[in-house]
Design an enzyme around this catalytic site. Structure first.
Site, PDB file in Angstrom:
ATOM      1  N   GLU A  42       8.303  24.323 -20.128  1.00 36.18           N
ATOM      2  CA  GLU A  42       8.891  25.328 -20.991  1.00 36.18           C
ATOM      3  C   GLU A  42       8.264  26.588 -20.785  1.00 36.18           C
ATOM      4  O   GLU A  42       8.825  27.435 -22.434  1.00 36.18           O
ATOM      5  CB  GLU A  42       8.928  24.327 -22.403  1.00 36.18           C
ATOM      6  CG  GLU A  42       9.901  22.606 -22.304  1.00 36.18           C
ATOM      7  CD  GLU A  42       9.834  22.116 -24.028  1.00 36.18           C
ATOM      8  OE1 GLU A  42      10.665  22.731 -24.809  1.00 36.18           O
ATOM      9  OE2 GLU A  42       8.490  21.399 -24.399  1.00 36.18           O
ATOM     10  N   LYS A 207       9.428   6.967 -22.353  1.00 41.62           N
ATOM     11  CA  LYS A 207       9.124   8.030 -23.136  1.00 41.62           C
ATOM     12  C   LYS A 207       7.166   8.409 -22.883  1.00 41.62           C
ATOM     13  O   LYS A 207       6.976   7.742 -23.578  1.00 41.62           O
ATOM     14  CB  LYS A 207       9.728   8.537 -23.803  1.00 41.62           C
ATOM     15  CG  LYS A 207      11.342   8.490 -24.305  1.00 41.62           C
ATOM     16  CD  LYS A 207      11.067   9.310 -25.466  1.00 41.62           C
ATOM     17  CE  LYS A 207      12.894   8.866 -26.107  1.00 41.62           C
ATOM     18  NZ  LYS A 207      13.563   9.066 -27.377  1.00 41.62           N
ATOM     19  N   SER A 213      10.830  18.184 -25.152  1.00 38.33           N
ATOM     20  CA  SER A 213      12.146  18.716 -24.507  1.00 38.33           C
ATOM     21  C   SER A 213      12.815  17.413 -23.470  1.00 38.33           C
ATOM     22  O   SER A 213      13.160  17.713 -22.434  1.00 38.33           O
ATOM     23  CB  SER A 213      12.513  19.851 -23.433  1.00 38.33           C
ATOM     24  OG  SER A 213      12.326  20.965 -24.823  1.00 38.33           O
ATOM     25  N   ALA A 244      14.161   1.021 -27.743  1.00 36.15           N
ATOM     26  CA  ALA A 244      15.692   0.295 -27.376  1.00 36.15           C
ATOM     27  C   ALA A 244      16.698   0.967 -27.195  1.00 36.15           C
ATOM     28  O   ALA A 244      16.376   2.725 -28.678  1.00 36.15           O
ATOM     29  CB  ALA A 244      16.191  -0.928 -28.080  1.00 36.15           C
ATOM     30  N   VAL A 246      20.753   2.978 -28.199  1.00 33.26           N
ATOM     31  CA  VAL A 246      21.756   2.414 -29.166  1.00 33.26           C
ATOM     32  C   VAL A 246      22.872   3.672 -29.337  1.00 33.26           C
ATOM     33  O   VAL A 246      23.357   4.247 -28.529  1.00 33.26           O
ATOM     34  CB  VAL A 246      21.138   2.612 -30.546  1.00 33.26           C
ATOM     35  CG1 VAL A 246      20.649   3.935 -30.892  1.00 33.26           C
ATOM     36  CG2 VAL A 246      21.437   2.316 -31.790  1.00 33.26           C
ATOM     37  N   ALA A 248      24.632   4.977 -29.978  1.00 31.44           N
ATOM     38  CA  ALA A 248      25.221   6.130 -31.458  1.00 31.44           C
ATOM     39  C   ALA A 248      25.362   7.785 -30.845  1.00 31.44           C
ATOM     40  O   ALA A 248      25.535   8.071 -30.098  1.00 31.44           O
ATOM     41  CB  ALA A 248      23.911   6.177 -31.982  1.00 31.44           C
ATOM     42  N   GLU A 337      13.632  12.329 -33.855  1.00 36.90           N
ATOM     43  CA  GLU A 337      12.559  12.062 -33.732  1.00 36.90           C
ATOM     44  C   GLU A 337      12.409  14.213 -34.280  1.00 36.90           C
ATOM     45  O   GLU A 337      13.387  14.158 -34.825  1.00 36.90           O
ATOM     46  CB  GLU A 337      11.881  12.510 -32.154  1.00 36.90           C
ATOM     47  CG  GLU A 337      12.755  13.750 -31.317  1.00 36.90           C
ATOM     48  CD  GLU A 337      12.557  14.094 -30.057  1.00 36.90           C
ATOM     49  OE1 GLU A 337      11.706  13.687 -29.728  1.00 36.90           O
ATOM     50  OE2 GLU A 337      13.368  15.413 -29.290  1.00 36.90           O
ATOM     51  N   SER A 348      20.320  28.477 -29.945  1.00 33.98           N
ATOM     52  CA  SER A 348      19.922  27.479 -29.940  1.00 33.98           C
ATOM     53  C   SER A 348      20.031  26.358 -31.336  1.00 33.98           C
ATOM     54  O   SER A 348      21.105  27.218 -32.257  1.00 33.98           O
ATOM     55  CB  SER A 348      17.924  27.437 -30.471  1.00 33.98           C
ATOM     56  OG  SER A 348      17.621  28.075 -29.297  1.00 33.98           O
TER      57      SER A 348
END
Length: 377
Positions: A42, A207, A213, A244, A246, A248, A337, A348
């Site tokens: 990044e 992950k 990011s 899992a 979801v 949303a 998170e 941002s």
């Protein structure tokens, strides 16, 4: 702002500086070391964040209070003097690691000794994971943002989820794995896949534990995709998390403060891609920010309360952005998170949430610097 008292843990992370020094700093222009670049994927995002902060420090109000000392860290880890750092800010492009005007890896430019307070804005590993914070702590100079503990826990997805669980914050079901499990012999791996399918089902998200990011994150819908995703994640990190999937909405809240933080209004991210991956996040037009989020007031209030709980759970300080899943069908809110050093360009989510909450960008930068000083009193 009123100075907050420090507990024993915070005294370890933020050593006390001489109060006479604090008063002397307050009577003159504060020399702000804007630290950016760094050894992570990044790097370019960090440059963009630093450009926005540098512009805010040059605003009419801040220019009377602060003197900017930009310090750039190349991709190979070498620290660069203000003249070079300023050129990088102006060009917006990383400096080549083949440059001959660099000091050694463990030699800092003399300007480092002039800094009164650091504003680190390095995203990802070697910047927001506690490693840089440890170095700045050893320098015994105040710095913006979380200390070693808050940064490390906020960066490590497994440690972060453990802290959230302890705080009673609801999350999606997940499993933690190691590289050794994934890269073990062929007899073990099918059993691992079976366990993931039985426990989490499809789709699921794989992950690396310590990359920011959305780097290295993959969505798996089949056993084949799962195996590929696990192998890829293991190449990035020795610790992996599988979550899992979801259905949303993705909503976010910004937090500002130290011992008595406050939460911003809530925003929502919408996007056309399969999920909010790195390319979607940093490609213009791929994602849209809705501020405020079109959600019921009671849900927004719940998200704000949970954001403050998450901030405390990891011992964050200064700033953080907390991300959630809002399952509209059931009204359920699940924490995803916390990001203790979020993107900081004018576009941002973090600064935009505070602008919508009544704090303009230059004022936000000013408050963060003052919060850094507050932590050292």
């Amino acid at each position: 702002m009123a100075a907050g008292s420090l507990g024993v843990a915070n005294m370890i992370l933020y050593p006390l500086i001489n109060l006479a020094t604090v008063r002397e700093i307050a009577m003159s222009k504060l020399r702000v070391g804007l630290l950016f670049g760094g050894r992570s994927g990044e790097h370019e995002v960090s440059i963009n964040s630093a450009k926005a902060i540098a512009k805010a420090l040059s605003s009419e109000t801040n220019a009377t209070k602060y003197q900017l000392i930009p310090i750039y860290i190349r991709k190979d880890g070498c620290w660069q003097a203000p003249e070079i750092a300023q050129a990088v800010l102006e060009s917006g492009k990383p400096l080549s690691t083949e440059s001959d005007d660099s000091v050694g890896l463990w030699q800092f430019p003399p300007s480092v000794n002039e800094v009164d307070v650091w504003f680190p804005i390095l995203h990802g590993p070697n910047g927001e994971d506690g490693t840089l914070q440890g170095l700045l702590t050893l320098m015994q100079v105040p710095y913006v943002g979380s200390g070693v503990l808050g940064s490390a826990v906020g960066m490590d997805k497994i440690a972060m989820k453990t802290a959230f669980k302890q705080a009673g914050l609801p999350q999606v079901p997940y499993m933690t794995l190691t590289r050794a499990q994934i890269w073990s012999n062929s007899c073990v791996f099918p059993k691992l896949g079976d366990e993931i399918e039985q426990t989490l089902g499809y789709p699921c998200f794989v992950k690396p534990a310590n990359l920011g990011s959305s780097v290295g994150i993959a969505k798996a819908r089949t056993r084949s995709e799962l195996e590929t995703a696990l192998d890829a994640a293991a190449s990035y990190d020795r610790r992996i998390i599988v979550e899992a999937g979801v259905s949303a909405r993705e909503v976010e809240c910004a937090v500002l403060g130290n011992d008595n933080p406050k939460a911003s209004i809530v925003g929502e991210i919408t996007f056309n891609s399969d999920f909010y991956d790195y390319e979607t996040k940093y490609t213009d037009g791929r994602a849209q920010l809705l501020i405020p989020a079109p959600i019921p007031p009671q849900i927004a209030a719940q998200i704000q309360e949970m954001s403050l709980s998450a901030f405390a759970a990891v011992d964050a300080a200064g700033l953080a952005r907390v991300d959630f899943f809002y399952v509209e069908k059931t009204g359920e809110v699940l924490i995803n998170e916390i990001n203790t050093l979020p993107g900081f360009t004018a576009f941002s989510m973090y600064p935009q949430l505070w602008e919508a909450s009544g704090i303009q960008f230059p004022q936000l930068v000013d408050q963060l610097i003052q919060l850094a000083l507050e932590r050292c009193q």
